[in-house]
Design an enzyme around this catalytic site. Structure first.
Site, PDB file in Angstrom:
ATOM      1  N   HIS A   5       0.827  -1.201   0.000  1.00 30.50           N
ATOM      2  CA  HIS A   5       0.000   0.000   0.000  1.00 30.50           C
ATOM      3  C   HIS A   5       0.859   1.247   0.000  1.00 30.50           C
ATOM      4  O   HIS A   5       2.036   1.205   0.288  1.00 30.50           O
ATOM      5  CB  HIS A   5      -0.970   0.018   1.192  1.00 30.50           C
ATOM      6  CG  HIS A   5      -0.311   0.136   2.535  1.00 30.50           C
ATOM      7  ND1 HIS A   5      -0.108  -0.942   3.357  1.00 30.50           N
ATOM      8  CD2 HIS A   5       0.169   1.208   3.214  1.00 30.50           C
ATOM      9  CE1 HIS A   5       0.477  -0.553   4.471  1.00 30.50           C
ATOM     10  NE2 HIS A   5       0.665   0.755   4.408  1.00 30.50           N
ATOM     11  N   ARG A   9      -1.628  10.903   4.375  1.00 25.82           N
ATOM     12  CA  ARG A   9      -2.271  11.549   5.519  1.00 25.82           C
ATOM     13  C   ARG A   9      -3.350  12.480   4.989  1.00 25.82           C
ATOM     14  O   ARG A   9      -3.095  13.263   4.076  1.00 25.82           O
ATOM     15  CB  ARG A   9      -1.246  12.330   6.334  1.00 25.82           C
ATOM     16  CG  ARG A   9      -0.306  11.439   7.099  1.00 25.82           C
ATOM     17  CD  ARG A   9       0.637  12.253   7.995  1.00 25.82           C
ATOM     18  NE  ARG A   9       1.441  11.360   8.795  1.00 25.82           N
ATOM     19  CZ  ARG A   9       2.604  10.838   8.403  1.00 25.82           C
ATOM     20  NH1 ARG A   9       3.082  11.143   7.215  1.00 25.82           N
ATOM     21  NH2 ARG A   9       3.267  10.020   9.187  1.00 25.82           N
ATOM     22  N   GLU A  56      -3.679   3.526   1.780  1.00 24.93           N
ATOM     23  CA  GLU A  56      -4.030   3.685   3.188  1.00 24.93           C
ATOM     24  C   GLU A  56      -4.249   5.167   3.457  1.00 24.93           C
ATOM     25  O   GLU A  56      -3.335   5.974   3.292  1.00 24.93           O
ATOM     26  CB  GLU A  56      -2.898   3.172   4.074  1.00 24.93           C
ATOM     27  CG  GLU A  56      -3.080   3.466   5.551  1.00 24.93           C
ATOM     28  CD  GLU A  56      -1.847   3.139   6.375  1.00 24.93           C
ATOM     29  OE1 GLU A  56      -1.627   3.831   7.380  1.00 24.93           O
ATOM     30  OE2 GLU A  56      -1.100   2.208   6.005  1.00 24.93           O
ATOM     31  N   ASN A  60      -5.200  11.570  11.290  1.00 24.95           N
ATOM     32  CA  ASN A  60      -4.767  11.854  12.648  1.00 24.95           C
ATOM     33  C   ASN A  60      -5.780  12.821  13.235  1.00 24.95           C
ATOM     34  O   ASN A  60      -5.945  13.942  12.737  1.00 24.95           O
ATOM     35  CB  ASN A  60      -3.357  12.448  12.655  1.00 24.95           C
ATOM     36  CG  ASN A  60      -2.331  11.436  12.200  1.00 24.95           C
ATOM     37  OD1 ASN A  60      -2.148  10.406  12.814  1.00 24.95           O
ATOM     38  ND2 ASN A  60      -1.673  11.717  11.081  1.00 24.95           N
ATOM     39  N   HIS A  74       2.983  11.760  -7.551  1.00 19.63           N
ATOM     40  CA  HIS A  74       1.588  11.432  -7.812  1.00 19.63           C
ATOM     41  C   HIS A  74       1.385   9.923  -7.751  1.00 19.63           C
ATOM     42  O   HIS A  74       2.340   9.160  -7.759  1.00 19.63           O
ATOM     43  CB  HIS A  74       1.145  11.963  -9.183  1.00 19.63           C
ATOM     44  CG  HIS A  74       1.916  11.380 -10.324  1.00 19.63           C
ATOM     45  ND1 HIS A  74       3.036  11.989 -10.837  1.00 19.63           N
ATOM     46  CD2 HIS A  74       1.750  10.242 -11.048  1.00 19.63           C
ATOM     47  CE1 HIS A  74       3.524  11.258 -11.831  1.00 19.63           C
ATOM     48  NE2 HIS A  74       2.757  10.187 -11.977  1.00 19.63           N
ATOM     49  N   GLU A 122      -2.540  10.953 -11.319  1.00 19.55           N
ATOM     50  CA  GLU A 122      -2.410  10.958 -12.776  1.00 19.55           C
ATOM     51  C   GLU A 122      -3.303   9.874 -13.343  1.00 19.55           C
ATOM     52  O   GLU A 122      -3.299   8.740 -12.874  1.00 19.55           O
ATOM     53  CB  GLU A 122      -0.961  10.682 -13.191  1.00 19.55           C
ATOM     54  CG  GLU A 122      -0.776  10.666 -14.703  1.00 19.55           C
ATOM     55  CD  GLU A 122       0.654  10.362 -15.125  1.00 19.55           C
ATOM     56  OE1 GLU A 122       1.003  10.702 -16.266  1.00 19.55           O
ATOM     57  OE2 GLU A 122       1.420   9.782 -14.326  1.00 19.55           O
TER      58      GLU A 122
END
Length: 142
Positions: A5, A9, A56, A60, A74, A122
């Site tokens: 993965h 964030r 993922e 937070n 990208h 992209e």
């Protein structure tokens, strides 16, 4: 070894899930809150994690904005019809930052869209760069 993965964030988990799932056609594969660490992880992708690389999304708690920096480039997705995909993303409120067309100095047809946090995605028209239709593709949802 294989790629599992890529972690991003995000400042608004619901807006990010809407972008990746509703606009880019991914599925929410799993999501879990971690109260002790004050964060939530949501995994999205086009297929089961046992066979496909996924994204993922890490939220937070209480952090709404991140500085992306200049090291990130990208994520690239192969699409069957880049023009329709971009139209659908724009019609759904998504941001198309580079309209579909051939890349400079080449024949690969590309476009760029931006997620709610400013990460670039992209889009590459399959078949214009030696990609085969058997590779993973995305069809934007209406």
């Amino acid at each position: 070894m294989r790629l599992l993965h890529t972690m991003l964030r995000v400042g608004n988990l619901e807006a990010s899930k809407k972008f990746y799932c509703d606009m880019l056609g991914m599925k929410l594969l799993r999501q879990k809150d971690y109260p002790g660490g004050e964060f939530t992880l949501a995994f999205v992708g086009y297929g089961d994690e046992s066979e496909n690389a996924v994204i993922e999304l890490t939220y937070n708690w209480g952090v709404e904005i991140y500085e992306l920096g200049d090291g990130y480039g990208h994520i690239a997705l192969g699409v069957e019809d880049i023009y329709t995909t971009c139209e659908q993303i724009a019609a759904s409120g998504g941001k198309v930052t580079r309209e579909p067309g051939p890349m400079k100095h080449g024949s690969t047809v590309i476009a760029f869209v931006e997620d709610p946090d400013g990460y670039k995605i992209e889009l590459i028209q399959l078949g214009t760069q030696g990609s085969s239709p058997s590779k993973q593709t995305v069809t934007a949802s209406s």
